[in-house]
Design an enzyme around this catalytic site. Structure first.
Site, mmCIF file in Angstrom:
data_model
loop_
_atom_site.group_PDB
_atom_site.id
_atom_site.type_symbol
_atom_site.label_atom_id
_atom_site.label_comp_id
_atom_site.label_asym_id
_atom_site.label_seq_id
_atom_site.Cartn_x
_atom_site.Cartn_y
_atom_site.Cartn_z
ATOM 1 C CB SER A 1 27.480 17.032 0.431
ATOM 2 O OG SER A 1 26.969 17.304 -0.854
ATOM 3 N NE ARG B 1 25.637 8.963 2.385
ATOM 4 C CZ ARG B 1 24.831 7.963 1.983
ATOM 5 N NH1 ARG B 1 25.328 6.845 1.501
ATOM 6 N NH2 ARG B 1 23.525 8.086 2.090
ATOM 7 C CB THR C 1 21.742 19.592 -1.876
ATOM 8 O OG1 THR C 1 22.957 18.865 -1.674
ATOM 9 C CG2 THR C 1 21.184 20.021 -0.545
ATOM 10 C CB CYS D 1 36.405 -0.790 1.909
ATOM 11 S SG CYS D 1 36.075 -0.068 3.534
ATOM 12 C CB CYS E 1 31.839 0.734 8.629
ATOM 13 S SG CYS E 1 30.574 1.099 7.421
ATOM 14 C CB CYS F 1 30.913 5.191 1.923
ATOM 15 S SG CYS F 1 31.673 3.630 1.424
ATOM 16 C CB CYS G 1 30.969 -3.062 0.867
ATOM 17 S SG CYS G 1 30.118 -2.443 2.319
#
Ligand SMILES: Cc1cc2nc3c(=O)[nH]c(=O)nc-3n(C[C@H](O)[C@H](O)[C@H](O)COP(=O)(O)OP(=O)(O)OC[C@H]3O[C@@H](n4cnc5c(N)ncnc54)[C@H](O)[C@@H]3O)c2cc1C
Ligand code: SF4
Length: 543
Positions: A54, A299, A335, A487, A512, A515, A518
């Site tokens: 975050s 992310r 959040t 990506c 990977c 996130c 894709c």
């Protein structure tokens, strides 16, 4: 093979702020009412916090309600936000603009959300919540009517060829009266639940951005604890919704990130490279010169807001936090809303358990509509979609909506899905990104290296293609394979034979960072992200 099963009152999928807040509230209510509620939480990361990425400036409103004595209990909220700056960047200069009211951070804290989650985990465990780390929810259990009965974790020890290895262990069934989906943005099980119960009918499509972040230790002389900087403008063009954040937290650390709306149009755009380029701006570069980059990750985040909120309940289940999409875009904060929706859902579950209520948690959306989350999201609902008209019209409309209409416009601007926005490569200008300098800008592979990403190599690929031909016949032919660029971990590569012919898509799934970009941006929605073996993925220390 028969799977072992465990029965609890509530199973929660995902140990982020929403899932942990729900777990804590349920356990608190169990204690208050003397009816113990058994709660178990599944987390796909190797430990709680390992997959949390975050900014983050935390608005402590929900935390104040959940654990009023969080200061005495040592919550890792150590840096107050004291100084807000909002900059417009041009290629060589910067202009300080008035900070929009939603971005005032007085009373907020600059945190590592991963560390906040680790602390929330301790609070939950002290109250008797069971947390299973390194276990991914891989399948929703339904009865014949579609009622959710819980979830099953994935099988362990299956090879790339789909065959069982010596280490094979079947998944585990967690059966529950109620299941809360708290998987965060673009949750893989939640997507299946949307489909099975048609929960997105009547809502606008969810829209997203990708956020790429690094954590730096910088020269103490350049550090200003509590400073919060946001930028808009360069390096992207005025049609692309993007901006950066720089948060100065404790220990001479700076969290720096770049967020690009996934409705971007040019298939040649690379969010990763825009971020690297951003750090070379004359107003930004000096902060990082002489410093050390300590962590990297990425992310997706929700941008749909109010008009994209789906139906939140179906028999046996509810969706909380960013899995449903409660992020407030102008604030760049989700959040507090994730925590609050978890708490409200928990209260509704506790009531239903006490009254032997039916399978549908109808009280949750009702209470939510009366809560501050609803009001907050309603008022800002038109701001993000207005930026579809470009940066300047978006800023002008936002000022009008905020100061004149005060969020009460008699209209609601609608959303389009992000995957339809790409232009054909033939019509798009190519973008020439500078080479990384190794001092403030870097390449993908050295970046992924410091995300500590690890997947068991011999397992089925968790990036599944519905049509294995489409990456070449559609994506490469029409869009010059945009997955190579969006990506942030270099998972997708077009490789060719020695003569430069016969292109094929190579998927380096072990890189990977989960996130989910894709799954969102693929123009034909051909990529289906499913959970890999539990514990795989990034191992973020304090993102
Ligand atoms: C770059 C960026 C900057 C941001 N900045 C801010 C900010 O400054 N302030 C702010 O308030 N918000 C910010 N946000 C938003 C904030 O991070 C989210 O709103 C918040 O994390 C949502 O909490 P959550 O619990 O819903 O989901 P998450 O935090 O995404 O947590 C979900 C958890 O569930 C786990 N999980 C997912 N699927 C499964 C599964 N199938 N099985 C088991 N476990 C699973 C994940 O590993 C993860 O641990 C930012 C987000 C990003 C990406
Ligand atoms: S493969 Fe997909 S989910 Fe994984 S890092 Fe790349 S874009 Fe993100």
């Amino acid at each position: 093979m028969e799977r072992e099963a465990m029965e609890v009152d509530v199973v929660i999928v995902g140990a982020g702020p929403s899932g942990l807040s729900a777990a804590i509230r349920l356990a608190q209510l169990g204690r208050e009412t003397g009816r113990e509620i058994s709660v178990c939480v599944l987390e796909k990361g190797s430990e709680v916090g390992a997959h949390i990425l975050s900014g983050a400036v935390l608005e402590p409103r929900a935390l104040d309600e959940l654990i009023p004595d969080w200061r005495e209990k040592g919550a890792p909220l150590e840096t107050r936000a004291t100084d807000d700056r909002f900059l417009l960047l041009t290629k060589t200069g910067s202009l300080r603009l008035p900070t929009p009211p939603q971005m005032h951070n007085h009373g907020n804290y600059i945190v590592s959300l991963g560390n906040v989650c680790r602390w929330l985990k301790e609070q939950a465990e002290e109250l008797g919540v069971q947390i299973f780390e390194g276990f991914a929810g891989a399948e929703i259990l339904y009865d014949e009517t579609g009622r959710v009965l819980g979830v099953a974790t994935g099988d362990m020890g299956v090879g790339r060829d789909g065959k069982q290895k010596d280490s094979f262990a079947p998944g585990y069934e967690l059966r529950a009266r109620y299941t809360l989906f708290a998987e965060g943005c673009r949750g893989s099980l939640t997507e299946g639940l949307f489909e099975r119960h048609d929960l997105r009918a009547g809502a606008d499509p969810q829209t997203y951005a990708i956020g790429i972040k690094e954590l730096w230790e910088i020269d103490p002389e350049k550090h200003s604890r509590g400073r919060v900087i946001h930028t808009i403008g360069w390096p992207v063009d005025n049609r692309t919704y993007a901006g950066s954040f720089l948060y100065h937290l404790e220990n001479n650390q700076v969290a720096v990130g770049y967020v690009v709306g996934l409705d971007y149009r040019n298939p040649y755009l690379s969010p990763f490279e825009e971020f690297q380029r951003f750090k070379t701006h004359p107003a930004i570069r000096a902060t990082f010169e002489g410093g050390r980059r300590v962590a990297y990750g990425a992310r997706a985040l929700n941008e749909g807001g109010f008009q994209s909120i789906p139906t939140l309940v179906c028999p046996g289940a509810a969706i909380i936090g960013c899995a449903a999409g409660f992020l407030n875009v102008p604030k760049i904060k989700g959040t507090h809303n994730a925590m609050k929706t978890g708490m409200i859902a928990a209260e509704s579950v506790a009531e239903a358990l006490a009254d032997d209520g039916g399978p549908v948690l109808g009280a949750y959306p009702e209470k939510l509509k009366r809560s501050w989350v609803w009001d907050e999201l309603y008022r800002v609902r038109n701001i993000r979609p207005a930026f579809r008209w470009g940066l300047w019209p978006g800023l002008a409309y936002s000022a009008f909506d905020t100061f004149v209409l005060r969020g009460r416009a008699p209209w609601t601007l609608r959303h389009r899905p992000d995957h339809v926005s790409l232009m054909r490569a033939a019509d798009a200008p190519k973008i020439d990104y500078p080479k990384p300098d190794g001092e403030v800008s870097f390449d993908r592979l050295s970046s992924v290296f410091i995300s500590n990403t690890n997947h068991q190599e011999d397992q089925p690929c968790h990036l599944t293609l519905k049509d294995p031909e489409a990456p070449i016949s559609v994506n490469l032919a029409l869009y010059d394979a945009p997955e190579q660029r969006y990506c942030p971990a270099g998972v997708y590569e077009i490789v060719r034979d020695g003569a430069g012919n016969n292109p094929r898509l190579q998927i380096n799934a072990q890189n990977c960072v989960h996130c989910k970009t894709c799954d969102i941006k693929d123009p034909g929605q051909n990529i289906d992200w499913v959970v890999p073996e539990g514990g795989g993925g990034p191992n973020y220390p304090n993102m």
